[in-house]
Design an enzyme around this catalytic site. Structure first.
Site, PDB file in Angstrom:
ATOM      1  N   HIS A  38       0.866  -1.189   0.000  1.00  0.00           N
ATOM      2  CA  HIS A  38       0.000   0.000   0.000  1.00  0.00           C
ATOM      3  C   HIS A  38       0.899   1.235   0.000  1.00  0.00           C
ATOM      4  CE1 HIS A  38      -3.836   2.084   1.736  1.00  0.00           C
ATOM      5  NE2 HIS A  38      -3.110   2.922   1.018  1.00  0.00           N
TER       6      HIS A  38
ATOM      7  N   GLU B 285      -2.664  -1.783  -3.197  1.00  0.00           N
ATOM      8  CA  GLU B 285      -3.847  -1.093  -2.702  1.00  0.00           C
ATOM      9  C   GLU B 285      -3.534   0.372  -2.444  1.00  0.00           C
ATOM     10  OE1 GLU B 285      -4.872  -3.438   0.759  1.00  0.00           O
ATOM     11  OE2 GLU B 285      -3.617  -2.202   2.072  1.00  0.00           O
TER      12      GLU B 285
ATOM     13  N   HIS C 107      -7.929  -6.411   7.275  1.00  0.00           N
ATOM     14  CA  HIS C 107      -7.743  -5.385   8.290  1.00  0.00           C
ATOM     15  C   HIS C 107      -7.983  -5.980   9.676  1.00  0.00           C
ATOM     16  CE1 HIS C 107      -6.770  -1.117   8.843  1.00  0.00           C
ATOM     17  NE2 HIS C 107      -7.331  -1.302  10.020  1.00  0.00           N
TER      18      HIS C 107
END
Length: 237
Positions: free
Chosen positions: A43, A70, A190
């Site tokens: 990310h 991401e 997450h």
């Protein structure tokens, strides 16, 4: 089979704390693959406080498993992803200053924007996943964007799991069933951990991929990276 994608951002955070190239982000990614991970997630953020854009370029020719990038679809991010051409891009609604992802997309409000971004990535052969919460309307509108998958934002599940795991999983099962009914692939991520991952997988065994970083890298400090990846994969059996 649910694939395990290891998010290596935390490895880059440790490296960046001292400068140089220790730990070596690329080597850790290759070790994750060697030890059984079916994917690598990164990310990159605009301030490059962990994964840098250069890391993304360095990783692409080395990885043998699925590569998932991401991030928020800013112009710079879109340009990077379309140039690198990973297997998958996961769209998150984070502002640049966010410490970590803290919400899913409001797909109703951002429907037209997401339609354009999804089509743009798909036009160059990149699978698209939209980071989303368990609001059923948001999932319905995610399907309208043309996305290939959605990724369930699982922090609420992880937070509520120790208090009442049956109550914690219920909205995620409902969301997962709706996504499946709409023909969407399903990812999750997450705050998933060795404590809560198996229970989620028991009730939603059709998850295509889980993306796990913080907990997995922290566990590796105690168990070692190879053993840790094996432990996570066992939760997905």
């Amino acid at each position: 089979m649910t694939k395990l994608s290891v998010n290596i951002n935390k490895v880059a955070t440790i490296r960046n704390a001292r400068g140089g190239n220790v730990p070596n982000v690329c080597q850790v990614a290759l070790d994750c693959e060697k030890f059984g991970a079916e994917g690598i997630t990164v990310h990159p953020r605009p301030d490059e406080r962990h994964i840098r854009y250069a890391d993304v370029w360095d990783l692409k020719p080395l990885l043998k498993t699925e590569f998932n990038i991401e991030g928020y679809p800013s112009p710079d991010f879109i340009k990077l992803v379309k140039s690198v051409k990973p297997h998958q891009v996961t769209l998150v609604p984070d502002p640049p200053e966010a410490i970590t992802s803290s919400a899913g997309w409001d797909t109703i409000t951002h429907l037209e924007f997401l339609k354009e971004v999804v089509a743009d990535f798909q036009s160059v052969g990149i699978r698209v996943s939209i980071f989303i919460d368990t609001d059923l309307k948001n999932i319905e509108f995610a399907a309208k964007t043309g996305t290939d998958r959605v990724e369930l934002y699982t922090e609420p599940y992880a937070t509520d799991y120790p208090k009442d795991r049956e109550k914690a999983i219920a909205p995620f099962v409902a969301a997962a069933k709706l996504a499946k009914g709409l023909g969407l692939g399903l990812n999750a991520g997450h705050d998933l951990s060795l404590e809560n991952l198996a229970y989620m997988h028991k009730f939603i065994p059709w998850i295509d991929e889980v993306s796990i970083g913080h907990a997995l890298i922290a566990d590796a400090l105690y168990f070692g990276l190879e053993d840790t990846i094996k432990r996570y994969k066992k939760q997905l059996e």
